[in-house]
Structures are given as structure tokens and as C-alpha cells.
Design a protein around this motif. Sequence first.
Motif, PDB file in Angstrom:
ATOM      1  N   ALA A 103       0.830  -1.133  -0.035  1.00  0.00           N
ATOM      2  CA  ALA A 103       0.109   0.033  -0.015  1.00  0.00           C
ATOM      3  C   ALA A 103       0.905   1.089  -0.047  1.00  0.00           C
ATOM      4  O   ALA A 103       0.641   2.423  -0.698  1.00  0.00           O
ATOM      5  CB  ALA A 103      -0.954  -0.075   1.341  1.00  0.00           C
ATOM      6  N   THR A 153      -5.670  -1.018  -1.791  1.00  0.00           N
ATOM      7  CA  THR A 153      -4.591  -0.081  -1.673  1.00  0.00           C
ATOM      8  C   THR A 153      -4.956   1.433  -2.012  1.00  0.00           C
ATOM      9  O   THR A 153      -4.128   2.145  -1.861  1.00  0.00           O
ATOM     10  CB  THR A 153      -3.406  -0.587  -2.448  1.00  0.00           C
ATOM     11  N   ASN A 158      -6.024   0.445   3.309  1.00  0.00           N
ATOM     12  CA  ASN A 158      -5.143  -0.573   3.958  1.00  0.00           C
ATOM     13  C   ASN A 158      -5.299  -1.023   5.374  1.00  0.00           C
ATOM     14  O   ASN A 158      -5.131  -2.129   5.785  1.00  0.00           O
ATOM     15  CB  ASN A 158      -3.797  -0.653   3.418  1.00  0.00           C
TER      16      ASN A 158
END
Length: 169
Positions: A103, A153, A158
Motif C-alpha cells: 500500500a 491499496t 489498507n
Amino acid sequence: MNRAGLLLITLIGAVLVFAACGGQADTPTPEPTPTLTPTPPVPKPGCEGPTLEISVNGDALQFDKDKLQVAADTEVILCLINVSVINQHNWVLVQDGTKDDVAARGLEAGPDNDWVQPGDPDVVANTGVVKPGEGGEVSFTPPPTGTYQFVCTFPGHNITMYGDFAVTP
């Protein structure tokens, strides 16, 4: 004014109020029964025969499933259905324990790359960003038997949007 005069004025006022209201007790006007309109189905572009389907919990930053499982050596078609009315999401399958790193690298990659770093070695498969009320898919062969993670992401998602992805023999 004496007491009798005040009492007479009060009595006349009460009679006038009673007469103005039609002489009936207040009865509440019933509220009309709301008509429920069925929610149209969320389109699933290209998702006619997914082997896996995942969605989100409305506008909460959560997937509707926290675990997915597939058999090894099978072609997977995963369909992400975004029922949110305000949030964009993606679905990214990553090596176990790397969701936050993926992420962070996606944040650097930016929206032009669907918040996924091109060529990221920890990414197994991913959808593009799916707009509210739309669907998107990804086809892939699962990695070797084991446990992996999936994650959204899109920046900040996340933290709460992730789960386990098990590949069984």
C-alpha cells in the motif's frame, strides 16, 4: 380586574380555542406508508462467471469477506463489486505480511497506476480501481499452496480493508 373577571376571560378563551379546533380531540394524522423501491443491481462488467466474488460493506472501509479460499492450479476470476456510493476501491492479492508495504508503494505509484506500484514483486494479482456502483475483475492462476493477503491499496484503506487468501492443494 377581579378574580371573577379573570376567570370569565379564561373561560371565554378556552371556549374559543375549543371551537376553533372543531371541538374534537387532537388525533394525529397518519404518516403515509413509504414506498420501498428495490435497489437496482450493481453492474458487474465482465463478471459473468466469476469463481470468486467479493464486495464492500456499503460505505464502510471493509470488504464483505475477510477470507477467501481457492484450489491450487485453477484459473481464478475474481469480481470486485463496489456497492459504496462514495468510495473507490481495488483488490490486490499480495505475499503474506506485505499488505502495508504494498500500500505504501502504491501511494507512491499514484492514481494513474490504480494505487499499485508497477512490477511490485509482492503483488500476485490486482483489479484496477473500481468506482462507486461499479464492478471490476481480475483473472489469475493462484500462487503455490499457502496463505496470502488481499488488501485495498486506495490511500488509507489498507488499515481496515484486508483479509486472508488461502490456496489449498
